[in-house]
Every structure is written in structure tokens, then in C-alpha cells.
Design a protein around this motif. Sequence first.
Motif, PDB file in Angstrom:
ATOM      1  N   ARG A 331       0.837  -1.209   0.000  1.00  0.00           N
ATOM      2  CA  ARG A 331       0.000   0.000   0.000  1.00  0.00           C
ATOM      3  C   ARG A 331       0.870   1.257   0.000  1.00  0.00           C
ATOM      4  O   ARG A 331       0.521   2.259  -0.625  1.00  0.00           O
ATOM      5  CB  ARG A 331      -0.938  -0.005   1.201  1.00  0.00           C
ATOM      6  CG  ARG A 331      -2.011  -1.081   1.129  1.00  0.00           C
ATOM      7  CD  ARG A 331      -3.137  -0.814   2.116  1.00  0.00           C
ATOM      8  NE  ARG A 331      -2.681  -0.826   3.491  1.00  0.00           N
ATOM      9  CZ  ARG A 331      -2.517  -1.934   4.225  1.00  0.00           C
ATOM     10  NH1 ARG A 331      -2.766  -3.122   3.688  1.00  0.00           N
ATOM     11  NH2 ARG A 331      -2.110  -1.866   5.476  1.00  0.00           N
ATOM     12  N   GLN A 334       1.889   2.173  -3.496  1.00  0.00           N
ATOM     13  CA  GLN A 334       0.815   2.895  -4.172  1.00  0.00           C
ATOM     14  C   GLN A 334       0.702   4.326  -3.663  1.00  0.00           C
ATOM     15  O   GLN A 334       0.544   5.269  -4.444  1.00  0.00           O
ATOM     16  CB  GLN A 334      -0.517   2.175  -3.964  1.00  0.00           C
ATOM     17  CG  GLN A 334      -0.712   0.939  -4.818  1.00  0.00           C
ATOM     18  CD  GLN A 334      -2.157   0.470  -4.785  1.00  0.00           C
ATOM     19  OE1 GLN A 334      -2.803   0.471  -3.733  1.00  0.00           O
ATOM     20  NE2 GLN A 334      -2.665   0.059  -5.927  1.00  0.00           N
ATOM     21  N   ARG A 335       0.788   4.497  -2.366  1.00  0.00           N
ATOM     22  CA  ARG A 335       0.640   5.818  -1.748  1.00  0.00           C
ATOM     23  C   ARG A 335       1.709   6.787  -2.223  1.00  0.00           C
ATOM     24  O   ARG A 335       1.478   8.003  -2.297  1.00  0.00           O
ATOM     25  CB  ARG A 335       0.704   5.656  -0.229  1.00  0.00           C
ATOM     26  CG  ARG A 335       0.482   6.916   0.566  1.00  0.00           C
ATOM     27  CD  ARG A 335       0.278   6.609   2.047  1.00  0.00           C
ATOM     28  NE  ARG A 335       1.449   6.038   2.690  1.00  0.00           N
ATOM     29  CZ  ARG A 335       1.509   4.810   3.192  1.00  0.00           C
ATOM     30  NH1 ARG A 335       0.471   3.994   3.114  1.00  0.00           N
ATOM     31  NH2 ARG A 335       2.614   4.375   3.788  1.00  0.00           N
ATOM     32  N   PRO A 342      -1.129  -2.767  -9.583  1.00  0.00           N
ATOM     33  CA  PRO A 342      -1.229  -3.625  -8.393  1.00  0.00           C
ATOM     34  C   PRO A 342      -0.686  -5.033  -8.624  1.00  0.00           C
ATOM     35  O   PRO A 342      -0.075  -5.617  -7.727  1.00  0.00           O
ATOM     36  CB  PRO A 342      -2.734  -3.641  -8.105  1.00  0.00           C
ATOM     37  CG  PRO A 342      -3.230  -2.344  -8.639  1.00  0.00           C
ATOM     38  CD  PRO A 342      -2.411  -2.098  -9.882  1.00  0.00           C
ATOM     39  N   VAL A 390      -3.794  -5.858  -2.756  1.00  0.00           N
ATOM     40  CA  VAL A 390      -2.905  -4.827  -2.226  1.00  0.00           C
ATOM     41  C   VAL A 390      -3.585  -4.033  -1.112  1.00  0.00           C
ATOM     42  O   VAL A 390      -2.946  -3.603  -0.152  1.00  0.00           O
ATOM     43  CB  VAL A 390      -2.425  -3.893  -3.364  1.00  0.00           C
ATOM     44  CG1 VAL A 390      -1.690  -2.684  -2.815  1.00  0.00           C
ATOM     45  CG2 VAL A 390      -1.529  -4.658  -4.335  1.00  0.00           C
ATOM     46  N   ALA A 391      -4.900  -3.865  -1.217  1.00  0.00           N
ATOM     47  CA  ALA A 391      -5.650  -3.068  -0.235  1.00  0.00           C
ATOM     48  C   ALA A 391      -5.952  -3.837   1.048  1.00  0.00           C
ATOM     49  O   ALA A 391      -6.411  -3.240   2.037  1.00  0.00           O
ATOM     50  CB  ALA A 391      -6.959  -2.573  -0.850  1.00  0.00           C
ATOM     51  N   ALA A 393      -6.062  -5.214   4.566  1.00  0.00           N
ATOM     52  CA  ALA A 393      -5.466  -4.563   5.747  1.00  0.00           C
ATOM     53  C   ALA A 393      -5.660  -5.351   7.043  1.00  0.00           C
ATOM     54  O   ALA A 393      -5.516  -4.802   8.131  1.00  0.00           O
ATOM     55  CB  ALA A 393      -6.046  -3.165   5.915  1.00  0.00           C
TER      56      ALA A 393
END
Length: 405
Positions: A331, A334-335, A342, A390-391, A393
Motif C-alpha cells: 500500500r 501505491q501511496r 497492483p 494490495v488493499a 489490511a
Amino acid sequence: MIVRARTVVTMDGAPIKNGAVAVSGDRIVDVEKFEQIKARNAGTVVDLGEQALLPGLINAHCHLDYTCLRGRIPRQKSFSDWIRAINAEKSKLSARDYVASINEGFAETKRFGTTTIANLTAFPELIRQLPHPPIRTWWFAELIDVRSPNRTDELVDSAIESLKSAQEYGLAPHALFTASKNMYQRCEEAGANVLLTTHLAESREEMEMFRDASGPLYEFMKSIGRDMGDCGLGTPLEKFLTLRDSSTALRSARNDKDWLVAHLNELTETDFELLKTKTKKFHVAHSPRSHEYFGHSQFQLNRLHALGFNICLGTDSLASNESLNLFAEMRAVQRNGSAISPEKIFEMVTVNPAAALQQHNALGRIRPGFRADLVAIPCSESRDLFGQIVAFAGEIDWVMLDGKR
């Protein structure tokens, strides 16, 4: 055993909806749609329901020695100040503390879906006290001879002797500012099957030290008695490549692909011109959240990726990170504005580090003949499956290592 899931993400072609994996012993023996797998294979069916079945994740750069230092070192004004701070914390720890710290780190990495780790330890003699790690472990002996340059051979030989108690191992001359030219050459001479890793071009201060013969790191290393005659002669990358090219015998025995280089944050345009000429490229381990903690210069992921470098992700240690969670590292990529998809980011914790560890035929994919290292996460119907991955959590509820739960 047959493991069925909503989607099987093989990293070996398109994800398989209503897929299944047949496992025998410690190996994957078949991968396909559930009905075909059930028709071709016997065994207990484990139905994971609405989950995505993934290859176990691979952490390409970590220091589990320092799991116990989580939250203990606030961000410092300089990289040299951080070195002083971690040395102060380390002086309070015993061998028992380090063993407990490593075990705590193993447990945490597994909770976040890591099944293989490249772990650098400053205390290879402790490996004998950790004979059965709960995840697949490449032990790298971190080697420093800056205070004892006359003991290089002794340090390397002692490390190798300690490492022999581990199944998989390598050597890690710490960095150009703490390990001598002789140390790097001795590590390369250790044998073609001994993996190699090092920290390179990590901080602005390292750049200042080698290129300009100035700055806080230069002054700190000078104060502890390091010979500074190799400073003011070029960038860290230039020094590393020159050091490796200085011996014809070593060039013929080892090549850049034998090295897993951690960080590579500080690169000049001249460095990029050099990198363009490399035909056999070293592997690169990037630790995005540790990078944020230090406030390093922007990691040039897109440029390195475009040049064909094999980029892997690691967590680094909890002396500069919050957790040993590779999903959080993905993540962070990406950020930080990466143009990488992804799916390509997920490759950085699966197929890419498998290649860096010379395990491209055993780890990082769900393929017949590969190790049965698998993890599962919740999954819903989506056009962006890798975006979902990827997201993710949470913690991982289902992990298989070597075919065992």
C-alpha cells in the motif's frame, strides 16, 4: 489435500475462479478449476469459501533482531543520529533478548501472510538456538569490520561456521561505510551457492560521505577510526561497482545477479547512466515504510523498473517501522505515487523475491512442483482483484507452509 477457493491467484497466468490446488506432502501437485482438480486428485477437500488463495509472501529484507525496538527510536535529525540511537538501545540487550525478539518477529510476519523471509542477523551464533523457524528463513550474517579491519577473515569464517546450522543462508557485508573492501571480496569468495546482500546508497549522508568527503556520517565514521581515504572519489554506487570489478577472478566467479541490494535510494544521473549499461543486474530490496520514517530521497521505482531491475519489497526492522506487514508495504508503494500496477506490486512480494533468493523454480507461484506455501484472504467479485489484494489490511487466518497448516 485439495484446497478450494473463490479465486486461486497463481502468478502463473490468469487467476482461476472457483479454483483449487492439490497438495501432496510439501509440494503442489495440481492447479485448476475445482471440478477438474477433484476429478483428478484424491484427498480431503478444504473449502476456503469466499477467499483468494495466494502464494505465501516473501519478505526480501528484514532484521528480526530488532523486533523488540518497535516504537523505541523516534525519528532522528540525521541518519548518523539514528545509528547512535540504535547502538544505544542495542547496548541494553542480551542474547536472550535477541532470541525472544527474533521469535516475536517470526510470529508477527506469519500473521501477516509471510511464509519466507530474508533475515539479516548481527548475531549468527544465535541461530543454533532457533533450529525450527515457523517460516522459511534465509539467514544472512550481517558483517561489520570497521572497528577491526584486521579480523575480517576471522569474522567471515566464524559467521559461516554459525550459518551451517541453518538450511538456507547467505552473507551480508553491512554497508560500504562499515565493511571493508576485503570484507566484500571475502564474502564473494565464500562460494557460488552463498547468497549475498548489502545496504547501498541508503541515505543522503552516505552520498555526502563518499562523493563529497563531508557530512554527518563522514564525521561520525572518522571519529570511530575508519580510514576515510576512499571518500571524495565518487558515489556509493560507483564505489560498489568499482569494488566488485577490481578483481578479474571475482568477476568470473560471481556476477551482479548474485547480489540483493537493499535501499538504493540515493542515485545521481551518472549512476543511472551506469545502471543502463548493466546486462546482469543485481536485485533490489525496497522498504517503503522504513524509507518514509527516515525521510530519504524519493525511491526511483519507476526508473529502476523501466531499466529491468528486479525490485522486491521488505519491511526492514521495527527500529524504523511499525509492523512486519508486507501488505502495508504494498500500500505504501501505491501511496507514494508509483505508476506500477497492483499486479506488478504483488509480484514484488512473490515472484520477484523468489528470483532474488534463487528460488524461482520453487517459491512465489502456485504451480505444480512448487513448495506448498499458501495464504488466503477474503475476496469479493471485482474487476480489480490485485487492487483488492494490495488493499487488504487485516491479519491472515489461513496459512499453509510446506503443505502443513
